[in-house]
Design a protein around this motif. Structure first.
Motif, PDB file in Angstrom:
ATOM      1  N   LEU A  89     -18.540 -37.270 -28.953  1.00 30.55           N
ATOM      2  CA  LEU A  89     -17.768 -37.081 -30.183  1.00 30.55           C
ATOM      3  C   LEU A  89     -16.329 -37.547 -29.937  1.00 30.55           C
ATOM      4  CD1 LEU A  89     -19.033 -33.520 -31.183  1.00 30.55           C
ATOM      5  CD2 LEU A  89     -19.565 -35.667 -32.387  1.00 30.55           C
ATOM      6  N   PRO A  90     -16.134 -38.815 -29.600  1.00 39.07           N
ATOM      7  CA  PRO A  90     -14.781 -39.289 -29.301  1.00 39.07           C
ATOM      8  C   PRO A  90     -13.872 -39.182 -30.517  1.00 39.07           C
ATOM      9  CG  PRO A  90     -16.286 -41.138 -29.553  1.00 39.07           C
ATOM     10  CD  PRO A  90     -17.133 -39.907 -29.532  1.00 39.07           C
ATOM     11  N   PRO A  91     -12.718 -38.537 -30.391  1.00 42.48           N
ATOM     12  CA  PRO A  91     -11.817 -38.381 -31.536  1.00 42.48           C
ATOM     13  C   PRO A  91     -11.286 -39.715 -32.042  1.00 42.48           C
ATOM     14  CG  PRO A  91     -11.305 -36.786 -29.818  1.00 42.48           C
ATOM     15  CD  PRO A  91     -12.260 -37.771 -29.220  1.00 42.48           C
ATOM     16  N   ASP A  92     -11.144 -39.802 -33.350  1.00 44.99           N
ATOM     17  CA  ASP A  92     -10.528 -40.959 -33.991  1.00 44.99           C
ATOM     18  C   ASP A  92      -9.040 -40.742 -34.209  1.00 44.99           C
ATOM     19  OD1 ASP A  92     -12.868 -42.924 -35.152  1.00 44.99           O
ATOM     20  OD2 ASP A  92     -13.530 -40.848 -34.999  1.00 44.99           O
ATOM     21  N   GLY A  93      -8.571 -39.545 -33.971  1.00 40.83           N
ATOM     22  CA  GLY A  93      -7.165 -39.221 -34.125  1.00 40.83           C
ATOM     23  C   GLY A  93      -6.942 -37.768 -33.763  1.00 40.83           C
ATOM     24  N   GLY A  94      -5.700 -37.339 -33.887  1.00 40.16           N
ATOM     25  CA  GLY A  94      -5.404 -35.942 -33.589  1.00 40.16           C
ATOM     26  C   GLY A  94      -3.940 -35.747 -33.292  1.00 40.16           C
ATOM     27  N   THR A  95      -3.577 -34.509 -33.020  1.00 41.31           N
ATOM     28  CA  THR A  95      -2.220 -34.124 -32.668  1.00 41.31           C
ATOM     29  C   THR A  95      -2.299 -33.191 -31.463  1.00 41.31           C
ATOM     30  OG1 THR A  95      -2.144 -32.082 -33.986  1.00 41.31           O
ATOM     31  CG2 THR A  95      -1.643 -34.152 -35.133  1.00 41.31           C
ATOM     32  N   ALA A  96      -1.180 -32.596 -31.100  1.00 44.17           N
ATOM     33  CA  ALA A  96      -1.180 -31.603 -30.030  1.00 44.17           C
ATOM     34  C   ALA A  96      -1.919 -30.334 -30.441  1.00 44.17           C
ATOM     35  CB  ALA A  96       0.259 -31.261 -29.641  1.00 44.17           C
ATOM     36  N   PHE A  97      -2.247 -30.200 -31.727  1.00 43.10           N
ATOM     37  CA  PHE A  97      -2.838 -28.963 -32.245  1.00 43.10           C
ATOM     38  C   PHE A  97      -4.325 -29.085 -32.553  1.00 43.10           C
ATOM     39  CE2 PHE A  97       1.614 -29.096 -33.263  1.00 43.10           C
ATOM     40  CZ  PHE A  97       2.066 -27.823 -32.957  1.00 43.10           C
ATOM     41  N   PHE A  98      -4.816 -30.296 -32.763  1.00 41.13           N
ATOM     42  CA  PHE A  98      -6.215 -30.474 -33.161  1.00 41.13           C
ATOM     43  C   PHE A  98      -6.658 -31.889 -32.833  1.00 41.13           C
ATOM     44  CE2 PHE A  98      -3.653 -31.472 -36.953  1.00 41.13           C
ATOM     45  CZ  PHE A  98      -4.089 -32.769 -37.231  1.00 41.13           C
ATOM     46  N   GLN A  99      -7.983 -32.078 -32.847  1.00 43.03           N
ATOM     47  CA  GLN A  99      -8.576 -33.394 -32.731  1.00 43.03           C
ATOM     48  C   GLN A  99      -9.422 -33.659 -33.978  1.00 43.03           C
ATOM     49  OE1 GLN A  99      -8.036 -35.716 -30.176  1.00 43.03           O
ATOM     50  NE2 GLN A  99      -6.481 -34.243 -29.541  1.00 43.03           N
ATOM     51  N   TRP A 100      -9.463 -34.926 -34.371  1.00 41.09           N
ATOM     52  CA  TRP A 100     -10.174 -35.329 -35.587  1.00 41.09           C
ATOM     53  C   TRP A 100     -11.279 -36.289 -35.208  1.00 41.09           C
ATOM     54  CZ3 TRP A 100      -9.650 -40.089 -38.733  1.00 41.09           C
ATOM     55  CH2 TRP A 100     -10.290 -39.993 -39.984  1.00 41.09           C
ATOM     56  N   VAL A 101     -12.512 -35.926 -35.566  1.00 40.05           N
ATOM     57  CA  VAL A 101     -13.691 -36.719 -35.210  1.00 40.05           C
ATOM     58  C   VAL A 101     -14.337 -37.218 -36.494  1.00 40.05           C
ATOM     59  CG1 VAL A 101     -15.946 -36.720 -34.096  1.00 40.05           C
ATOM     60  CG2 VAL A 101     -14.072 -35.367 -33.118  1.00 40.05           C
ATOM     61  N   GLN A 153      -0.864 -30.881 -22.924  1.00 40.52           N
ATOM     62  CA  GLN A 153      -1.874 -30.945 -21.871  1.00 40.52           C
ATOM     63  C   GLN A 153      -3.259 -30.579 -22.416  1.00 40.52           C
ATOM     64  OE1 GLN A 153      -0.244 -28.295 -18.921  1.00 40.52           O
ATOM     65  NE2 GLN A 153       0.998 -29.898 -17.951  1.00 40.52           N
ATOM     66  N   ASP A 154      -3.307 -29.512 -23.221  1.00 41.99           N
ATOM     67  CA  ASP A 154      -4.591 -29.079 -23.766  1.00 41.99           C
ATOM     68  C   ASP A 154      -5.173 -30.109 -24.727  1.00 41.99           C
ATOM     69  OD1 ASP A 154      -4.513 -26.794 -22.287  1.00 41.99           O
ATOM     70  OD2 ASP A 154      -4.139 -25.426 -23.967  1.00 41.99           O
ATOM     71  N   SER A 155      -4.324 -30.815 -25.459  1.00 41.00           N
ATOM     72  CA  SER A 155      -4.847 -31.824 -26.382  1.00 41.00           C
ATOM     73  C   SER A 155      -5.508 -32.961 -25.627  1.00 41.00           C
ATOM     74  CB  SER A 155      -3.730 -32.347 -27.293  1.00 41.00           C
ATOM     75  OG  SER A 155      -2.776 -33.089 -26.561  1.00 41.00           O
ATOM     76  N   GLN A 156      -4.962 -33.327 -24.462  1.00 39.79           N
ATOM     77  CA  GLN A 156      -5.595 -34.352 -23.628  1.00 39.79           C
ATOM     78  C   GLN A 156      -6.937 -33.866 -23.092  1.00 39.79           C
ATOM     79  OE1 GLN A 156      -2.687 -35.298 -20.626  1.00 39.79           O
ATOM     80  NE2 GLN A 156      -1.336 -36.356 -22.058  1.00 39.79           N
ATOM     81  N   ARG A 157      -6.973 -32.608 -22.679  1.00 35.70           N
ATOM     82  CA  ARG A 157      -8.224 -32.026 -22.196  1.00 35.70           C
ATOM     83  C   ARG A 157      -9.262 -31.998 -23.321  1.00 35.70           C
ATOM     84  NH1 ARG A 157      -9.004 -25.791 -19.861  1.00 35.70           N
ATOM     85  NH2 ARG A 157     -11.276 -25.931 -19.550  1.00 35.70           N
ATOM     86  N   PHE A 158      -8.823 -31.679 -24.516  1.00 36.48           N
ATOM     87  CA  PHE A 158      -9.733 -31.577 -25.650  1.00 36.48           C
ATOM     88  C   PHE A 158     -10.322 -32.947 -26.000  1.00 36.48           C
ATOM     89  CE2 PHE A 158     -10.155 -29.358 -30.048  1.00 36.48           C
ATOM     90  CZ  PHE A 158     -11.459 -29.031 -29.734  1.00 36.48           C
ATOM     91  N   HIS A 159      -9.477 -33.965 -25.975  1.00 39.52           N
ATOM     92  CA  HIS A 159      -9.946 -35.331 -26.234  1.00 39.52           C
ATOM     93  C   HIS A 159     -11.042 -35.705 -25.238  1.00 39.52           C
ATOM     94  CE1 HIS A 159      -9.970 -39.705 -26.534  1.00 39.52           C
ATOM     95  NE2 HIS A 159      -9.300 -39.608 -27.679  1.00 39.52           N
ATOM     96  N   ALA A 160     -10.821 -35.391 -23.980  1.00 36.12           N
ATOM     97  CA  ALA A 160     -11.799 -35.716 -22.935  1.00 36.12           C
ATOM     98  C   ALA A 160     -13.090 -34.929 -23.125  1.00 36.12           C
ATOM     99  CB  ALA A 160     -11.202 -35.441 -21.564  1.00 36.12           C
ATOM    100  N   LEU A 161     -12.984 -33.643 -23.489  1.00 36.37           N
ATOM    101  CA  LEU A 161     -14.170 -32.813 -23.676  1.00 36.37           C
ATOM    102  C   LEU A 161     -15.041 -33.337 -24.811  1.00 36.37           C
ATOM    103  CD1 LEU A 161     -15.816 -30.223 -23.077  1.00 36.37           C
ATOM    104  CD2 LEU A 161     -14.339 -29.043 -24.725  1.00 36.37           C
ATOM    105  N   LEU A 162     -14.430 -33.648 -25.936  1.00 33.74           N
ATOM    106  CA  LEU A 162     -15.196 -34.141 -27.077  1.00 33.74           C
ATOM    107  C   LEU A 162     -15.828 -35.493 -26.761  1.00 33.74           C
ATOM    108  CD1 LEU A 162     -12.725 -33.086 -29.899  1.00 33.74           C
ATOM    109  CD2 LEU A 162     -14.978 -32.098 -29.466  1.00 33.74           C
ATOM    110  N   SER A 163     -15.082 -36.349 -26.081  1.00 37.72           N
ATOM    111  CA  SER A 163     -15.626 -37.658 -25.703  1.00 37.72           C
ATOM    112  C   SER A 163     -16.828 -37.501 -24.780  1.00 37.72           C
ATOM    113  CB  SER A 163     -14.547 -38.500 -25.025  1.00 37.72           C
ATOM    114  OG  SER A 163     -13.451 -38.725 -25.896  1.00 37.72           O
ATOM    115  N   GLN A 164     -16.749 -36.529 -23.874  1.00 38.09           N
ATOM    116  CA  GLN A 164     -17.851 -36.264 -22.937  1.00 38.09           C
ATOM    117  C   GLN A 164     -19.131 -35.909 -23.687  1.00 38.09           C
ATOM    118  OE1 GLN A 164     -16.913 -33.142 -20.090  1.00 38.09           O
ATOM    119  NE2 GLN A 164     -19.059 -32.523 -19.998  1.00 38.09           N
ATOM    120  N   HIS A 165     -18.974 -35.259 -24.860  1.00 38.24           N
ATOM    121  CA  HIS A 165     -20.134 -34.856 -25.654  1.00 38.24           C
ATOM    122  C   HIS A 165     -20.419 -35.837 -26.792  1.00 38.24           C
ATOM    123  CE1 HIS A 165     -20.892 -31.028 -23.661  1.00 38.24           C
ATOM    124  NE2 HIS A 165     -19.581 -30.838 -23.613  1.00 38.24           N
TER     125      HIS A 165
END
Length: 337
Positions: A276-288, A262-274
């Motif tokens: 910085l849309p992630p190009d990849g990631g896991t449940a533990f991190f996002q990669w921009v 759940q938090d990884s989905q929230r994190f993807h949305a937060l970075l995209s909002q700023h």
């Protein structure tokens, strides 16, 4: 200005996340004022219990429940506890004659570093290059999910690569350090097959990186050779006791997986909002991946937020905030960039 990555690099060593004291010194921000998002370790890790006093006064005993408990958790028949999967990464190259080694790139750099140090020929391969490289490869190393890109591969594809390699005495090594939130993607259940080696760790999902507990899942013949190389008491007794308790805690594991996903989905949305849309990631991190990665790294660090910067390709890996206060702090910091 040099990045923290370049400032801390030393000959013969590699830079990793989590070097918070060095960041505090460089950016002149007190250690206690930092938000460390550089490692990908679950900061809401397993609630550690105090080991019995007896674990401190006795040598580690292989007859405890650790092997059986870990085999049940990972779904494998044979494994060897080691002092973190890093110990296996450094030791495995010593068990083969000079070989042609293909390593997923970008990926966890310690793999290539260890095989080069023991005089193997190492090639960096992207996911798209693996099939073409396989005929000239003796050992293929996959980080799965990949660190930092988050790439995953179907089990059938991994098994096909393994079959091609093992037909000529090769190995497929799969580093599953970030697998625990998605156990259905693991290939550990197939490690009774010779030449298939899976590395697991308690560091990321359980948040027990400091305990230095990892596991090598593989055919018994290889595990015997690895054990002989590493020697006795690879994992200390208190860490063995903690590992048993954590691996048996099914209730905590289920809740932790749900929260991480759940938090990884929230994190993807937060970075995209700023922007910085992630190009990849896991449940533990996002990669921009971004031409501005260095700039963002510096601007966040100046606000006491440490991320993991990669120069090739220019990118950032950001671990999950642990609390609502940390989420809000990151949100505000990103808004200022």
């Amino acid at each position: 200005m040099d990045t923290l990555h370049h400032q801390l690099s030393q000959p013969g060593s590699l830079h990793h996340g989590g070097r918070l004291r060095a960041a505090a010194t460089r950016f002149e921000i007190p250690l206690e004022n930092w938000l460390d998002l550089s490692t990908g370790i679950n900061s809401n890790g397993w609630p550690v219990r105090t080991p019995p006093a007896s674990t401190w006064v006795r040598l580690p005993e292989e007859e405890d429940e650790l092997n059986a408990t870990a085999c049940r958790y990972y779904g494998t028949d044979f494994l060897l506890p080691v002092a973190g999967s890093q110990a296996a990464i450094q030791a495995l190259p010593q068990l083969r004659a000079p070989s042609r080694v293909s390593v997923l790139n970008p990926g966890y750099a310690e793999h290539a570093h260890a095989w080069k140090r023991h005089h193997h020929t190492v090639f960096a391969v992207t996911p798209e290059q693996i099939d073409a490289a396989l005929p000239d490869t003796d050992v293929l190393i996959i980080i799965h999910p990949n660190n930092p890109t988050g790439d995953v591969f179907p089990i059938a594809r991994l098994l096909d690569w393994h079959a091609q390699l093992t037909g000529r005495g090769g190995w497929l090594i799969v580093d599953e350090a970030f697998m625990d939130a998605t156990p259905e993607l693991s290939i550990a259940a197939y490690t009774t097959r010779p030449g298939l080696i899976v590395l697991r760790s308690l560091g990321k999902f359980f948040g027990l990186a400091g305990a230095r507990v990892g596991f090598v899942c593989a055919h018994p013949k290889l595990l015997v050779a690895l054990n002989n190389l590493l020697g006795p008491w690879a994992v200390n007794a208190p860490a063995r006791w903690i590992a048993i308790q954590a691996l048996q805690d099914d209730d905590w594991q289920g809740k932790a997986r749900q929260r991480l996903l759940q938090d990884s989905q929230r994190f993807h949305a937060l970075l995209s909002q700023h922007h910085l849309p992630p190009d990849g990631g896991t449940a533990f991190f996002q990669w921009v991946r971004s031409a501005e990665a260095h700039y963002v790294f510096e601007k966040l660090a100046l606000q006491g937020i440490l991320t993991r910067f990669f120069s090739d390709p220019g990118s950032l890996r950001l671990g999950l905030p642990a609390t609502e206060m940390e989420w809000q702090r990151l949100d505000r910091a990103l808004a200022r960039i």
